[in-house]
Design an enzyme around this catalytic site. Structure first.
Site, PDB file in Angstrom:
ATOM      1  N   HIS A  95      18.504  -8.161  21.903  1.00 18.76           N
ATOM      2  CA  HIS A  95      19.725  -8.268  21.084  1.00 18.76           C
ATOM      3  C   HIS A  95      19.388  -9.049  19.811  1.00 18.76           C
ATOM      4  O   HIS A  95      18.614 -10.009  19.850  1.00 18.76           O
ATOM      5  CB  HIS A  95      20.831  -8.972  21.877  1.00 18.76           C
ATOM      6  N   GLU A  97      20.864 -11.246  18.176  1.00 21.86           N
ATOM      7  CA  GLU A  97      21.107 -12.697  18.209  1.00 21.86           C
ATOM      8  C   GLU A  97      19.927 -13.406  18.857  1.00 21.86           C
ATOM      9  O   GLU A  97      19.518 -14.482  18.425  1.00 21.86           O
ATOM     10  CB  GLU A  97      22.434 -12.986  18.947  1.00 21.86           C
ATOM     11  N   GLU A 164      22.081  -1.194  16.700  1.00 16.12           N
ATOM     12  CA  GLU A 164      23.094  -2.150  16.238  1.00 16.12           C
ATOM     13  C   GLU A 164      22.693  -2.714  14.879  1.00 16.12           C
ATOM     14  O   GLU A 164      21.866  -3.640  14.813  1.00 16.12           O
ATOM     15  CB  GLU A 164      23.202  -3.314  17.221  1.00 16.12           C
ATOM     16  N   GLY A 170      29.724  -8.429  14.904  1.00 13.80           N
ATOM     17  CA  GLY A 170      30.652  -9.565  14.824  1.00 13.80           C
ATOM     18  C   GLY A 170      31.218  -9.804  13.432  1.00 13.80           C
ATOM     19  O   GLY A 170      31.782 -10.863  13.175  1.00 13.80           O
TER      20      GLY A 170
HETATM   21  C1  PEP Z   1      27.202  -7.037  20.167  1.00 13.83           C
HETATM   22  O1  PEP Z   1      27.491  -7.970  20.902  1.00 13.83           O
HETATM   23  O2  PEP Z   1      26.103  -6.524  20.231  1.00 13.83           O
HETATM   24  C2  PEP Z   1      28.198  -6.546  19.213  1.00 13.83           C
HETATM   25  C3  PEP Z   1      28.038  -5.367  18.705  1.00 13.83           C
HETATM   26  O3  PEP Z   1      29.269  -7.374  18.912  1.00 13.83           O
HETATM   27  P1  PEP Z   1      30.614  -6.953  18.113  1.00 13.83           P
HETATM   28  O4  PEP Z   1      31.176  -5.760  18.839  1.00 13.83           O
HETATM   29  O5  PEP Z   1      31.482  -8.152  18.216  1.00 13.83           O
HETATM   30  O6  PEP Z   1      30.217  -6.603  16.723  1.00 13.83           O
END
Ligand code: PEP
Length: 258
Positions: A95, A97, A164, A170
């Protein structure tokens, strides 16, 4: 084909909110049903509780990360085998993050995927470009480099990919539908040509109840990875059922006498 609906709670909530979420969400699940594949990813301390609270449903459990080692002197880490032990069937790996906050390199991520597969967990491997990469037209180049982790897992049909864009996570900024489709079509081809993979590709980045249907209707999209909006059971249920998968026809053992 089933679509994957992934709820990443990140480091949010409490035992009480996990309880309330499961109570509402399982009630909706029992009342309406869906053939989509729903997976909930609570923080590690709430995995066992959530597993119990989801019992009697087809909703699966996943963990937000696992160690790249199988056991030993790794204080604070959780092995893939331990996650499988408490009921997980999936694990998120790479991910953005974690890549940003823990400097996770390709070698490190490869070790994690290896451990996950050995523990019989399905890894959801996340990739995505930064805003600067996107704006300077480097998206495909960056994604190709991130995909190189899969060199060690060619042809493994357990893998799931999540695209992503980092700038969409976020932030409330959703990628344009044509950009999502073009990038995921590129990833699909790359996965097949280079890694002999036909993995489902999920999109993540500010998915909400009001944009889920359009995203899930894209040809190359196999599901969505949802952060913020997955904390609200009603909203995540709307996302999970935004696109209806027709039920498979029941096969009957009845054969008329002629
Ligand atoms: C995520 O947690 O990978 C994510 C896409 O978060 P959000 O939907 O809040 O953008």
């Amino acid at each position: 084909m089933t679509k994957y609906m992934v709820a990443n709670w990140k480091m949010n909530g409490s035992l009480e909110t996990a309880h309330d979420f499961c109570q509402t969400f399982t009630r909706l699940f029992h009342a309406h049903q869906t053939d989509n594949t729903i997976v909930i990813f609570p923080p590690h301390p709430y995995l066992s509780f959530t597993n119990g609270a989801l019992s009697g449903t087809d909703i699966s459990l996943g963990a937000q990360d696992c160690s790249g080692a199988s056991e030993g002197a790794f204080t604070g880490e959780t092995s893939a085998t331990m996650l499988a032990d408490v009921g997980c069937s999936y694990v998120i790996i790479g991910h953005s993050e974690r890549r940003q906050q823990h400097q996770e390199s390709n070698t490190f991520l490869s070790d994690k995927i290896k451990c996950a597969l050995e523990a019989n967990l399905r890894p959801i491997f996340c990739i995505g470009e930064s805003e600067q990469d996107f704006e300077t037209g480097k998206t495909q180049e960056v994604l190709k480099t991130q995909l190189q982790v899969l060199n060690d897992f060619k042809g493994n049909d357990k893998l799931i990919l999540a695209y992503e864009p980092v700038w969409a996570i976020g932030t409330g900024k959703v990628a344009r539908l044509d950009d999502i489709e073009n990038t995921c079509a590129f990833l699909k081809k790359e996965l097949f040509d280079v890694y002999q993979l036909s993995s489902p590709i999920l999109y993540g980045g500010s998915v909400k109840a009001d944009n889920a249907k359009d995203i899930l209707s894209l040809q190359s999209i196999g599901g969505v990875l949802v952060g913020g909006a997955s904390l609200k059971p009603d909203e995540f249920w709307k996302i999970s059922t935004a696109i209806v998968i027709p039920k498979k026809p029941q096969t009957s053992s009845f054969s008329p006498k002629l």
